[in-house]
Motif scaffolding. Structure first.
Motif, short mmCIF file in Angstrom:
data_model
loop_
_atom_site.label_atom_id
_atom_site.label_comp_id
_atom_site.label_asym_id
_atom_site.label_seq_id
_atom_site.Cartn_x
_atom_site.Cartn_y
_atom_site.Cartn_z
N TRP A 14 0.83 -1.20 0.00
CA TRP A 14 0.00 0.00 0.00
C TRP A 14 0.87 1.26 0.00
CZ3 TRP A 14 -0.94 3.81 3.82
CH2 TRP A 14 -1.98 4.68 3.51
N LEU A 15 1.92 1.28 0.81
CA LEU A 15 2.79 2.46 0.86
C LEU A 15 3.55 2.66 -0.44
CD1 LEU A 15 4.12 2.35 4.52
CD2 LEU A 15 2.78 4.18 3.46
N VAL A 55 1.12 4.31 -2.70
CA VAL A 55 1.00 5.72 -2.30
C VAL A 55 2.21 6.51 -2.81
CG1 VAL A 55 1.06 7.28 -0.31
CG2 VAL A 55 -0.49 5.32 -0.32
N ALA A 56 3.40 5.91 -2.74
CA ALA A 56 4.61 6.58 -3.21
C ALA A 56 4.54 6.86 -4.71
CB ALA A 56 5.83 5.73 -2.89
N ALA A 101 2.07 9.69 -5.23
CA ALA A 101 2.63 10.98 -4.80
C ALA A 101 3.67 11.47 -5.80
CB ALA A 101 3.25 10.84 -3.41
N SER A 151 6.99 13.37 -0.12
CA SER A 151 5.99 12.38 0.32
C SER A 151 6.23 11.03 -0.36
CB SER A 151 4.58 12.87 -0.02
OG SER A 151 4.28 14.05 0.66
N ALA A 152 6.59 11.07 -1.64
CA ALA A 152 6.86 9.84 -2.37
C ALA A 152 8.08 9.12 -1.79
CB ALA A 152 7.09 10.15 -3.85
N ALA A 177 7.10 7.63 1.77
CA ALA A 177 6.21 6.47 1.61
C ALA A 177 6.94 5.31 0.96
CB ALA A 177 4.98 6.85 0.80
N SER A 234 9.45 3.73 3.48
CA SER A 234 8.70 3.02 4.52
C SER A 234 8.12 1.72 3.98
CB SER A 234 7.57 3.90 5.06
OG SER A 234 8.09 5.08 5.61
N GLY A 235 7.54 1.79 2.79
CA GLY A 235 6.98 0.60 2.16
C GLY A 235 8.04 -0.44 1.87
#
Length: 75
Positions: A21-22, A25-26, A29, A37-38, A41, A44-45
């Protein structure tokens, strides 16, 4: 160096799902030119996916947490 597994079961599944999911999102973004933000994310992902793939988490190791005896084991 062979690290012991300390991530298993439901914890491993959750990390895999959140990691994917992250990463999505990246990508979203980045396509909207929100590079910070990209990057956050995406990193983290990638970290969560690494935890899910290897079954090892450095944070769990430092705090003495072991979720490998979960009822929903993948091994």
């Amino acid at each position: 160096m062979d690290l012991p597994r300390n991530v298993g079961g439901r914890d491993r599944i959750l990390r895999g799902v959140l990691g994917v999911w992250l990463v999505v999102v990246a990508v979203a973004a980045y396509s909207e030119d929100r590079r910070l933000s990209a990057a956050v994310a995406g990193l983290s992902g990638a970290g969560l996916l690494q935890n899910a793939a290897t079954g090892f988490c450095g944070g769990n190791f430092l705090f003495g947490i072991d979720t490998t005896d979960d009822a929903c084991a993948l091994d």
